[in-house]
Design an enzyme around this catalytic site. Sequence first.
Site, PDB file in Angstrom:
ATOM      1  N   ARG A  93       0.812  -1.156   0.029  1.00 38.47           N
ATOM      2  CA  ARG A  93       0.058  -0.111   0.008  1.00 38.47           C
ATOM      3  C   ARG A  93       0.794   1.285  -0.049  1.00 38.47           C
ATOM      4  O   ARG A  93       0.513   2.198  -0.656  1.00 38.47           O
ATOM      5  CB  ARG A  93      -0.981  -0.133   1.095  1.00 38.47           C
ATOM      6  CG  ARG A  93      -2.083  -0.900   1.067  1.00 38.47           C
ATOM      7  CD  ARG A  93      -2.995  -1.030   2.108  1.00 38.47           C
ATOM      8  NE  ARG A  93      -4.401  -1.419   1.684  1.00 38.47           N
ATOM      9  CZ  ARG A  93      -5.369  -1.821   2.539  1.00 38.47           C
ATOM     10  NH1 ARG A  93      -5.147  -1.905   3.880  1.00 38.47           N
ATOM     11  NH2 ARG A  93      -6.529  -2.462   2.052  1.00 38.47           N
ATOM     12  N   LYS A 114     -21.147 -17.242  -1.122  1.00 39.13           N
ATOM     13  CA  LYS A 114     -22.788 -17.149  -0.830  1.00 39.13           C
ATOM     14  C   LYS A 114     -23.212 -16.023  -1.795  1.00 39.13           C
ATOM     15  O   LYS A 114     -22.697 -14.949  -1.977  1.00 39.13           O
ATOM     16  CB  LYS A 114     -22.754 -16.625   0.695  1.00 39.13           C
ATOM     17  CG  LYS A 114     -22.499 -17.975   1.402  1.00 39.13           C
ATOM     18  CD  LYS A 114     -22.673 -17.428   2.920  1.00 39.13           C
ATOM     19  CE  LYS A 114     -22.619 -18.342   3.784  1.00 39.13           C
ATOM     20  NZ  LYS A 114     -22.878 -18.042   5.378  1.00 39.13           N
ATOM     21  N   GLY A 163     -11.127  -9.782  -1.877  1.00 44.65           N
ATOM     22  CA  GLY A 163      -9.972 -10.366  -1.186  1.00 44.65           C
ATOM     23  C   GLY A 163      -9.591 -11.768  -1.694  1.00 44.65           C
ATOM     24  O   GLY A 163      -8.373 -12.066  -1.834  1.00 44.65           O
ATOM     25  N   GLY A 207     -13.650  -3.284  -0.031  1.00 47.80           N
ATOM     26  CA  GLY A 207     -14.981  -2.720  -0.007  1.00 47.80           C
ATOM     27  C   GLY A 207     -15.281  -1.853  -1.066  1.00 47.80           C
ATOM     28  O   GLY A 207     -16.506  -1.872  -1.601  1.00 47.80           O
TER      29      GLY A 207
HETATM   30  P1  ADP Z   1     -13.960 -12.568  -2.371  1.00 46.30           P
HETATM   31  O1  ADP Z   1     -13.277 -12.373  -1.262  1.00 46.30           O
HETATM   32  O2  ADP Z   1     -12.828 -12.370  -3.542  1.00 46.30           O
HETATM   33  O3  ADP Z   1     -14.934 -11.573  -2.755  1.00 46.30           O
HETATM   34  P2  ADP Z   1     -15.748 -14.620  -1.508  1.00 46.30           P
HETATM   35  O4  ADP Z   1     -15.402 -14.210  -0.161  1.00 46.30           O
HETATM   36  O5  ADP Z   1     -16.896 -14.381  -1.875  1.00 46.30           O
HETATM   37  O6  ADP Z   1     -14.604 -13.941  -2.547  1.00 46.30           O
HETATM   38  O7  ADP Z   1     -15.431 -16.202  -1.961  1.00 46.30           O
HETATM   39  C1  ADP Z   1     -14.402 -16.820  -1.598  1.00 46.30           C
HETATM   40  C2  ADP Z   1     -14.466 -18.227  -0.946  1.00 46.30           C
HETATM   41  O8  ADP Z   1     -15.597 -18.996  -1.575  1.00 46.30           O
HETATM   42  C3  ADP Z   1     -13.440 -18.963  -0.550  1.00 46.30           C
HETATM   43  O9  ADP Z   1     -13.112 -19.410   0.637  1.00 46.30           O
HETATM   44  C4  ADP Z   1     -13.901 -20.588  -1.530  1.00 46.30           C
HETATM   45  O10 ADP Z   1     -13.396 -21.679  -0.691  1.00 46.30           O
HETATM   46  C5  ADP Z   1     -15.485 -20.448  -1.360  1.00 46.30           C
HETATM   47  N1  ADP Z   1     -16.041 -21.324  -2.495  1.00 46.30           N
HETATM   48  C6  ADP Z   1     -15.813 -21.103  -3.739  1.00 46.30           C
HETATM   49  N2  ADP Z   1     -16.536 -22.284  -4.150  1.00 46.30           N
HETATM   50  C7  ADP Z   1     -17.101 -23.006  -3.270  1.00 46.30           C
HETATM   51  C8  ADP Z   1     -17.826 -24.213  -3.103  1.00 46.30           C
HETATM   52  N3  ADP Z   1     -18.019 -24.867  -4.285  1.00 46.30           N
HETATM   53  N4  ADP Z   1     -18.199 -24.544  -1.912  1.00 46.30           N
HETATM   54  C9  ADP Z   1     -17.622 -23.997  -0.846  1.00 46.30           C
HETATM   55  N5  ADP Z   1     -17.051 -22.955  -0.828  1.00 46.30           N
HETATM   56  C10 ADP Z   1     -16.762 -22.193  -2.081  1.00 46.30           C
END
Ligand code: ADP
Length: 401
Positions: free
Chosen positions: A36, A193, A350, A373
């Site tokens: 950063r 999710k 992230g 964010g």
């Molecule tokens: P970001 O931080 O880039 O916004 P998210 O936090 O939404 O991404 O998602 C990342 C998480 O999603 C990871 O920890 C990954 O393990 C989980 N993930 C992806 N596909 C699956 C799956 N099929 N079942 C369970 N967890 C999953």
Amino acid sequence: MTWKTLDDMDFAGKRALVRVDINVPVENGKVTDTSRIERIVPTVKDIQAKGGKVILMAHFGRPKGQVVPEMSIKHIAQTVADVIGGNVNFVSTDYAKATADMASDEILLLENLRFNPGEEANDVEFAKRLASLGDIYVNDAFSAAHRAHASTEALAQLLPACAGRLMAEELSALEAALGRPKRPVAAVVGGAKVSTKLELLGNLVTKVDILIIGGGMANTFLAAEGYHVGKSLCEHDLTDTAQEIGEKAAEAGCTILLPHDVVVAHEFKAGAANSTVSVDQCPDDAMILDAGPESVAQIIAVLENCNTLVWNGPLGAFEIEPFDKATNEAARKAAALSKAGKLISVAGGGDTVAALNQAGAADDFTYISTAGGAFLEWMEGKQLPGVAALSANSETVSDTI
Ligand code: ADP
Ligand code: MG
């Protein structure tokens, strides 16, 4: 939206109040990642090259309007000096004197803005005190732009204002990806999710031509279509919502692409025994942990036919091998197309940044946002107060001075 950049301002003999994000990770008193700080160097150097004096303003941690000694900026001042390679002086009191007596090559680093409750309250009086310390306001903290704070919002109304190099680079990349993109535009949205990305999905279906859904959230969409997803991560209470997103997409002319085949396993564990099945064949006692090879081939075909890509969220459980495969392959393809000048690719989030780094694909993406964010709120189609203030300023304050 328009905003001024360093090139539009005359810094000669002026003091620039520069809002930066140097909220670096610290462990046992040591800064563990200086990225950063590295990113603000071009802005600092360019202002100095234009004859301006630099006053850095930043937050550090979440002291919530109180003086919390462990969260003093002084703990990172030496690292800031080392990385910038200049005459950096930390000041915690008597800002008026320090800023009035600045040597031309001196860089002042002010105490944690969030020690003052006026910062997070976007208090005009606090912003006025900050404004009195300088002549020009520069915002180089895109990652803080989703918060209307005194140093990101109110202050931008009080002085001639512009975006720093990092902010301008980020805004241009985001504008190229969703503002005025070269079509067709694809989005990859994956991750855990649906519930955390409802607004993002709702906005993207109105902006992109094709929405590739992967990761855990794809399971909710598959369940909404009547597929059995066994023990997969799935928000069964959101199947109606998934259907609504599908309808909204259809109205907007956006195609949604869901996995065609999936990799299933009985345990969420690296090296877990797994098999690839068609989406209608997920066993009741198994969980979907990745997209299968046919799905990856479909995604790759989409990428080959698109001019622009925005990506948030991995396509599978990328932290545990071999369930990183779909993410790796799609990411490497996007990187190769970008490198060849055939795709504008912007990614953020992230876990997404971690996944793209792990795939060795990050360097060839057109732009990787580390703004967290702020990046997500931008993908949700929200106006970011820090950016809106810069834009409003470019139309009013600066023109009158
Ligand atoms: P970001 O931080 O880039 O916004 P998210 O936090 O939404 O991404 O998602 C990342 C998480 O999603 C990871 O920890 C990954 O393990 C989980 N993930 C992806 N596909 C699956 C799956 N099929 N079942 C369970 N967890 C999953
Ligand atoms: Mg995450």
